[in-house]
Design an enzyme around this catalytic site. Structure first.
Site, PDB file in Angstrom:
ATOM      1  N   GLY A 156       0.808  -1.215   0.000  1.00  0.00           N
ATOM      2  CA  GLY A 156       0.000   0.000   0.000  1.00  0.00           C
ATOM      3  C   GLY A 156       0.848   1.276   0.000  1.00  0.00           C
ATOM      4  O   GLY A 156       2.076   1.235   0.144  1.00  0.00           O
ATOM      5  N   HIS A 157       0.169   2.388  -0.113  1.00  0.00           N
ATOM      6  CA  HIS A 157       0.869   3.676  -0.182  1.00  0.00           C
ATOM      7  C   HIS A 157       1.621   3.980   1.110  1.00  0.00           C
ATOM      8  O   HIS A 157       1.172   3.663   2.193  1.00  0.00           O
ATOM      9  CB  HIS A 157      -0.055   4.831  -0.560  1.00  0.00           C
ATOM     10  CG  HIS A 157      -1.275   5.011   0.278  1.00  0.00           C
ATOM     11  ND1 HIS A 157      -2.282   5.867  -0.068  1.00  0.00           N
ATOM     12  CD2 HIS A 157      -1.674   4.446   1.444  1.00  0.00           C
ATOM     13  CE1 HIS A 157      -3.218   5.837   0.849  1.00  0.00           C
ATOM     14  NE2 HIS A 157      -2.877   4.991   1.769  1.00  0.00           N
TER      15      HIS A 157
END
Lengths: 341, 341, 341
Positions: free
Chosen positions: C250-251
């Site tokens: 994920g970011h």
């Protein structure tokens, strides 16, 4: 009922024709000359449609259906609405599959090569293949007759694809020898390097992956699924396996015939499935295991030891299903008791 | 702060402008004419930046920030450094989203067709679309105005894509009818065959998959996610759903409006989500379930039965969250007791 | 032994050469001038092959091998067949990696640009790069020397790829700055928008994702893996990380040096791994966690809190491995006791 933008319907067929092609028995009083225009779900079918009941969860939809005919198991034949024609089958889902294939046969492959497909001159392409825009086929690849390679798919040097093969859009296939009538869905990744390296504090060292992916006949491989090639031995997928989307199959894995692998399952390197093993969605398998013929593994289970043939396992670490259910029940009861105290 | 190689910043904006566009209240003493050049994280912001605090895990970063202004909830307004300007909002993350969209608006779509895109002559392309290199668009497809189709994406025959749609690089879309402002990320697979076959010892028999994928408006579908088309009924994704990467959505699944599906979730065939259901990462859902409106499912849970509206479930098999926590606590205590004996 | 359609073997080499290049010691009586033509698995090797034993599960294959030489740990040297030459190494898998790399060196990259590759005129392409059919390279991208970009891969505007990089077929890379000798496998998705939005009953609101993906040197990223770019901070993958297939990152996630992330792992936004963290297959990590240097997380675990350096965790919620095993054993015993009553 199917959207004509996407599907072309054949037929119509008489009830007698449909009974014949799926090996079902017509119910007493059914009119073998009744015409059917299409298949449809129980809830949406009208008198010109034939439907089916497989999962008993939908018995009430059966009871209320307006379908002209329904394919059902003899045991529940009396649960339908009065007057509906029935096709009685011990395997109604399989019978429905045959009927639906009659209405919606696979479109024949028509010979075409997109002008911008990049096909190496040394590749051998069989008769009557459809090769879409942007397709890339490498040196010495061998594509059998009647194959359909969808847009932007990439087939590496030396790959062998048997007759009747289908490669989905944007899929890639390397270092693979593939049998007949294999369907690889869009975005599937076949034959890239396995996850092989020697760990070390000064850096992990790549181990050359020198095996292939060998796929039998009549195999389906789902969208965005990944099958790594072997590290030395081959990765092997047996005849008739059905592999769903987003499945990971590590290097040197061997699946026997007719295995069913549901979406998001992960199978670690060198694990072997016997014939007709079924793995539920998101189940995981450690490496170097032997899963016996006909074994079933429940969804989300984590398998870290061998499973004998024919057994059903669940949980993590996966254990025989009955033991696992007993553990769940025990824990549930203990927590309830605790609450009441 | 954003890398100019990848992002173009608009602005500057005054604090008053920013407060206005996100509906926040300026803190007492804040100067509405103060200029801001960009957004930035609390840790890296300078006096020319506006930042935000949402997750209270970062309260100490707030206390130490050098940002010129911070968007915060009124409850924690007094936890920032002396003298910092505040934009007070009951939903600081949403307010930040509006401010960040002002600094970084979506680039307008400019009309272009790559010379090597393969667009069937019967396809209808709306006004002002950008169609990248290697894109393939099939017969009778309908692409709305202001769509952006990234390089090497493949859109099948008859697909309908509403205005403002974005299709990511190397994605594929078949048998789908898609609403407005839908964004499909790179590598997503929409509309391929569902996992439908009748099992049998002589081979599994394919069941034709005759439904579509119907997607509402304002939907986001993550990278390498797979959504199979229906088997007869459609697979339906409601308005405003956000679907993360590597999610598997089986045939006939229906999601209501505004559902949030985190990465690597798997939803088996025919399961239905009400509106605003949230599924945590790697959760799995068996088939033919009904998940009620507003239900929440914790990460990695395995759901094998219906969930009533508004409930939060966890564990495998998934049960109400409080029961599941009690079970975990019970087991933990039992194991500790055993150790001490 | 490797299929000549896919692999080209170098050599032959003498046993002395092989011992030298992998730093192993020849067993007493071994003939340093013995010639070897190839590597092979213990089960299939003949006298002209060199094999290896690493996993003790295969000791019986070692005992029965017909290989001309085997690389083994000194502790098990006496378990092989009489007369076999041995290369003794404390790290036989690493020694095998070196030997196999000698027989199968990475093919040199040869300079070529497919006529139909779409390379923006402002992109800078280094010396001696191979750019395959259908490749798209955006404006101002910088590709280092000796890179190999496989067919239909897409590289966005401004991306930096260091020397010796490999981008697999149909992969996409956006908003990324990538070091040297990085290999991105087919279908991997790098740098798309992270899963960032403010939830709301009137619709979820997108939060602009303004960070990059920054990847160090000597990193491998598996097939169909997805790495979202940061939301403001960057997503960072440290030097020497090995990431398997179908992993979700994920970011804002940060991985330290040398991390090993097995297939289908999911790492939620803003979680940080120290150096040399190892995550087993299908493990999941909640967001905003810190996983200490050298920590190990067992397959399928669900990590919802920080893990101290050097610890091994398992279960869901993940706890120290010994506690988790004790809980499993406790539950197993309770369920057994209950059955016997």
């Amino acid at each position: 009922m199917a959207d004509a933008r996407f599907f072309q319907v054949a037929g119509p067929f008489t009830l007698g024709q449909l009974a014949g092609l799926c090996g079902a028995e017509m119910s007493a009083g059914a009119d073998s000359t009744q015409m059917f225009a299409d298949v449809a779900a129980l809830e949406t079918a009208g008198p010109q449609h034939i439907s089916f009941l497989d999962n008993r969860k939908y018995l009430s939809a059966f009871a209320a259906t307006k379908a002209g005919a329904v394919i059902v198991h003899p045991d529940v034949a009396d649960r339908g609405p009065a007057g509906v024609a029935l096709l009685l089958s011990k395997d109604p889902y399989r019978a429905y599959a045959m009927v639906a294939q009659a209405f919606y046969p696979q479109p024949a492959v028509t010979e075409w090569r997109a002008p911008n497909a990049c096909i190496d001159p040394s590749a051998v392409i069989g008769a009557n293949c459809w090769i879409g825009p942007g397709v890339v086929i490498g040196a010495r690849a061998e594509i059998g007759d009647n194959c359909r390679i969808e847009a932007n798919a990439v087939i590496g040097d030396g790959v062998v694809l048997g007759a009747g093969g289908k490669i989905g859009a944007n899929a890639s296939v390397y270092c693979a020898v593939i049998g007949k009538n294999v369907s690889i869905y869009p975005g599937a990744r076949i034959g890239q390097d396995g996850f092989g390296f020697a760990m070390g504090a000064q850096g992990h060292l790549k181990v050359p992956q020198l095996g292939r992916v060998v796929i039998g006949n009549n195999v389906e491989i789902g969208a965005n699924t990944t099958i790594d090639r072997g590290s030395g031995p081959d990765t092997v997928i047996g005849d008739g396996c059905w592999i769903d989307n987003l499945v990971q199959i590590g290097h040197n894995v061997q699946l026997g015939r007719g295995c069913v692998v549901v979406a998001q399952v992960g199978i670690s390197g060198s694990t072997q499935f016997g014939d007709f093993v079924a793995a539920g969605g998101q189940a995981g398998f450690a490496g170097h295991l032997k899963i016996g013929m006909g074994a079933k593994v429940m969804a989300q289970s984590g398998v870290i030891s061998d499973i004998p043939p024919g057994q059903t396992y669940g949980g993590y670490p996966a254990i025989p299903r009955m033991e696992w259910l007993r553990q769940s029940a025990t824990l549930s009861k203990l927590a309830r008791d605790k609450k009441q105290r």
